[in-house]
Design a protein around this motif. Structure first.
Motif, PDB file in Angstrom:
ATOM      1  N   TRP A   1      78.238  61.970  69.449  1.00 29.43           N
ATOM      2  CA  TRP A   1      77.780  62.728  70.629  1.00 29.43           C
ATOM      3  C   TRP A   1      76.304  63.121  70.512  1.00 29.43           C
TER       4      TRP A   1
ATOM      5  N   VAL B   1      86.788  60.697  75.002  1.00 31.74           N
ATOM      6  CA  VAL B   1      86.623  59.272  74.703  1.00 31.74           C
ATOM      7  C   VAL B   1      85.325  59.127  73.928  1.00 31.74           C
ATOM      8  N   GLY B   2      85.335  58.278  72.922  1.00 35.58           N
ATOM      9  CA  GLY B   2      84.125  58.043  72.145  1.00 35.58           C
ATOM     10  C   GLY B   2      84.107  56.613  71.629  1.00 35.58           C
TER      11      GLY B   2
ATOM     12  N   ARG C   1      78.391  50.197  71.610  1.00 34.70           N
ATOM     13  CA  ARG C   1      78.290  50.624  73.020  1.00 34.70           C
ATOM     14  C   ARG C   1      77.780  49.506  73.921  1.00 34.70           C
ATOM     15  N   ARG C   2      78.078  49.673  75.207  1.00 35.31           N
ATOM     16  CA  ARG C   2      77.689  48.752  76.282  1.00 35.31           C
ATOM     17  C   ARG C   2      78.281  47.355  76.065  1.00 35.31           C
ATOM     18  N   SER C   3      79.446  47.317  75.387  1.00 34.90           N
ATOM     19  CA  SER C   3      80.161  46.042  75.275  1.00 34.90           C
ATOM     20  C   SER C   3      81.466  46.103  76.065  1.00 34.90           C
ATOM     21  N   GLY C   4      81.609  47.155  76.881  1.00 35.59           N
ATOM     22  CA  GLY C   4      82.808  47.280  77.713  1.00 35.59           C
ATOM     23  C   GLY C   4      83.992  47.900  77.004  1.00 35.59           C
TER      24      GLY C   4
ATOM     25  N   ALA D   1      84.717  51.165  76.144  1.00 38.56           N
ATOM     26  CA  ALA D   1      85.280  52.351  76.811  1.00 38.56           C
ATOM     27  C   ALA D   1      85.950  51.940  78.119  1.00 38.56           C
ATOM     28  N   ARG D   2      85.366  50.978  78.813  1.00 36.96           N
ATOM     29  CA  ARG D   2      86.001  50.479  80.044  1.00 36.96           C
ATOM     30  C   ARG D   2      87.393  49.915  79.729  1.00 36.96           C
TER      31      ARG D   2
ATOM     32  N   ASN E   1      75.582  65.802  80.000  1.00 39.95           N
ATOM     33  CA  ASN E   1      76.057  64.501  79.518  1.00 39.95           C
ATOM     34  C   ASN E   1      75.932  63.438  80.626  1.00 39.95           C
TER      35      ASN E   1
ATOM     36  N   ARG F   1      75.145  60.344  80.360  1.00 43.90           N
ATOM     37  CA  ARG F   1      75.746  59.058  79.986  1.00 43.90           C
ATOM     38  C   ARG F   1      77.219  59.029  80.421  1.00 43.90           C
ATOM     39  N   SER F   2      77.909  60.128  80.159  1.00 42.85           N
ATOM     40  CA  SER F   2      79.309  60.220  80.565  1.00 42.85           C
ATOM     41  C   SER F   2      79.430  60.167  82.093  1.00 42.85           C
TER      42      SER F   2
ATOM     43  N   GLU G   1      77.386  58.686  84.189  1.00 44.11           N
ATOM     44  CA  GLU G   1      77.128  57.303  84.628  1.00 44.11           C
ATOM     45  C   GLU G   1      78.331  56.411  84.337  1.00 44.11           C
TER      46      GLU G   1
ATOM     47  N   ALA H   1      80.602  54.524  87.118  1.00 41.41           N
ATOM     48  CA  ALA H   1      80.785  53.063  87.056  1.00 41.41           C
ATOM     49  C   ALA H   1      82.267  52.667  87.062  1.00 41.41           C
TER      50      ALA H   1
HETATM   51  C1  LIG Z   1      80.293  57.288  77.381  1.00 40.69           C
HETATM   52  C2  LIG Z   1      80.758  56.214  76.377  1.00 40.69           C
HETATM   53  C3  LIG Z   1      82.218  56.498  76.007  1.00 40.69           C
HETATM   54  C4  LIG Z   1      80.660  54.838  77.055  1.00 40.69           C
HETATM   55  O1  LIG Z   1      81.159  53.863  76.145  1.00 40.69           O
HETATM   56  P1  LIG Z   1      80.750  52.311  76.234  1.00 40.69           P
HETATM   57  O2  LIG Z   1      81.775  51.536  75.495  1.00 40.69           O
HETATM   58  O3  LIG Z   1      79.329  52.133  75.831  1.00 40.69           O
HETATM   59  O4  LIG Z   1      80.874  52.049  77.821  1.00 40.69           O
HETATM   60  P2  LIG Z   1      81.120  50.611  78.507  1.00 40.69           P
HETATM   61  O5  LIG Z   1      80.383  49.552  77.754  1.00 40.69           O
HETATM   62  O6  LIG Z   1      82.577  50.403  78.722  1.00 40.69           O
HETATM   63  O7  LIG Z   1      80.378  50.853  79.900  1.00 40.69           O
HETATM   64  C5  LIG Z   1      81.001  50.596  81.157  1.00 40.69           C
HETATM   65  C6  LIG Z   1      79.983  50.893  82.238  1.00 40.69           C
HETATM   66  O8  LIG Z   1      79.654  52.304  82.245  1.00 40.69           O
HETATM   67  C7  LIG Z   1      78.257  52.463  82.531  1.00 40.69           C
HETATM   68  N1  LIG Z   1      77.576  53.033  81.356  1.00 40.69           N
HETATM   69  C8  LIG Z   1      78.056  53.143  80.095  1.00 40.69           C
HETATM   70  N2  LIG Z   1      77.139  53.730  79.283  1.00 40.69           N
HETATM   71  C9  LIG Z   1      76.059  53.985  80.054  1.00 40.69           C
HETATM   72  C10 LIG Z   1      74.778  54.552  79.802  1.00 40.69           C
HETATM   73  N3  LIG Z   1      74.434  54.972  78.557  1.00 40.69           N
HETATM   74  N4  LIG Z   1      73.909  54.666  80.829  1.00 40.69           N
HETATM   75  C11 LIG Z   1      74.219  54.228  82.080  1.00 40.69           C
HETATM   76  N5  LIG Z   1      75.435  53.664  82.386  1.00 40.69           N
HETATM   77  C12 LIG Z   1      76.328  53.552  81.374  1.00 40.69           C
HETATM   78  C13 LIG Z   1      77.712  51.058  82.838  1.00 40.69           C
HETATM   79  O9  LIG Z   1      77.871  50.818  84.231  1.00 40.69           O
HETATM   80  C14 LIG Z   1      78.661  50.195  82.027  1.00 40.69           C
HETATM   81  O10 LIG Z   1      78.740  48.868  82.516  1.00 40.69           O
HETATM   82  P3  LIG Z   1      77.585  47.790  82.093  1.00 40.69           P
HETATM   83  O11 LIG Z   1      77.370  47.935  80.603  1.00 40.69           O
HETATM   84  O12 LIG Z   1      78.194  46.493  82.500  1.00 40.69           O
HETATM   85  O13 LIG Z   1      76.359  48.170  82.870  1.00 40.69           O
HETATM   86  C15 LIG Z   1      79.861  56.180  75.096  1.00 40.69           C
HETATM   87  O14 LIG Z   1      78.499  56.160  75.489  1.00 40.69           O
HETATM   88  C16 LIG Z   1      80.071  57.350  74.156  1.00 40.69           C
HETATM   89  O15 LIG Z   1      80.926  57.315  73.268  1.00 40.69           O
HETATM   90  N6  LIG Z   1      79.268  58.440  74.336  1.00 40.69           N
HETATM   91  C17 LIG Z   1      79.357  59.644  73.485  1.00 40.69           C
HETATM   92  C18 LIG Z   1      80.632  60.379  73.735  1.00 40.69           C
HETATM   93  C19 LIG Z   1      80.781  60.849  75.172  1.00 40.69           C
HETATM   94  O16 LIG Z   1      79.845  61.364  75.789  1.00 40.69           O
HETATM   95  N7  LIG Z   1      82.010  60.682  75.721  1.00 40.69           N
HETATM   96  C20 LIG Z   1      82.314  61.005  77.122  1.00 40.69           C
HETATM   97  C21 LIG Z   1      82.587  62.444  77.354  1.00 40.69           C
HETATM   98  S1  LIG Z   1      84.172  62.961  76.677  1.00 40.69           S
END
Ligand SMILES: CC(C)(COP(=O)(O)OP(=O)(O)OC[C@H]1O[C@@H](n2cnc3c(N)ncnc32)[C@H](O)[C@@H]1OP(=O)(O)O)[C@@H](O)C(=O)NCCC(=O)NCCS
Length: 173
Positions: A36, A91-92, A98-101, A103-104, A130, A132-133, A135, A139
């Motif tokens: 985080w 979720v983490g 990251r950005r490999s889908g 979390a999706r 937050n 990033r969360s 966004e 998405a």
């Molecule tokens: C938020 C988090 C869970 C996203 O995980 P991730 O595996 O990187 O996300 P994904 O790759 O599945 O992203 C899916 C879509 O979300 C959006 N997205 C994800 N991270 C983003 C970022 N940093 N900035 C903008 N958009 C973002 C994008 O549209 C992305 O699709 P794309 O990569 O094709 O553009 C990760 O950044 C994380 O662990 N953050 C720290 C913990 C946190 O804040 N958790 C959420 C609150 S509980």
């Protein structure tokens, strides 16, 4: 060979998906400050006590890397008070993955399971800072809500107590 159909996901062939157990608690809360981007003194891990691993393990997922490291996790459950509602509490994803889908994928697997158990909606929250969360949830098709603009973001003022403002997310399943 692993015969658990839940263990593999074609989108992430190097990773293994499994249920969360109380044995995962220490490792998960241990990565929270780094993942985080918080100081090691942060109290954020206190928002994820062991009870989630004891009582919501069968709706939560741990993702293991090929080397046994923690790759990602999702802690979620079906509401006891509102059986049509599912909730994602945490979720983490490992910053290196990251950005490999990932979390999706975790969200979509959770959506499928909750839909199959009769849920029609999924909710979550985050802090106004937050982005990033926010966004990520946008998405994934979540609607964001709040009653006050805080730090440039619409959030619910004092949602979790004085000064504890939160952005709410909701999405139909
Ligand atoms: C938020 C988090 C869970 C996203 O995980 P991730 O595996 O990187 O996300 P994904 O790759 O599945 O992203 C899916 C879509 O979300 C959006 N997205 C994800 N991270 C983003 C970022 N940093 N900035 C903008 N958009 C973002 C994008 O549209 C992305 O699709 P794309 O990569 O094709 O553009 C990760 O950044 C994380 O662990 N953050 C720290 C913990 C946190 O804040 N958790 C959420 C609150 S509980």
């Amino acid at each position: 060979m692993d015969t658990d159909p839940l263990a593999a996901d074609a989108r992430h062939p190097q990773l293994a998906f499994r249920r969360a157990t109380p044995a995962d608690h220490a490792r998960v809360v241990g990565v929270i400050p780094t993942w985080w981007g918080m100081p090691t003194t942060t109290t954020l891990p206190l928002l994820l006590p062991r009870l989630f691993f004891q009582h919501f393990g069968d709706t939560s997922t741990i993702v293991d890397g090929a080397d046994g490291s923690l790759a990602a996790f999702l802690i979620g459950f079906r509401s006891q008070s509102q059986p049509g509602v599912a909730y994602i509490h945490f979720v983490g994803v490992d910053p290196d993955l990251r950005r490999s889908g990932l979390a999706r994928t975790l969200y979509e697997r959770f959506f499928d399971e909750m839909r199959a158990s009769g849920c029609v909606r999924v909710d979550a929250i985050t802090g106004p800072v937050n982005h990033r969360s926010q966004e990520f949830h946008r998405a994934l098709g979540f609607a964001l809500s709040g009653d006050t603009e805080i730090d440039g973001v619409l959030a619910w003022r004092d949602y979790d107590g004085p000064g504890e403002h939160r952005v709410a997310f909701t999405r139909a399943l």
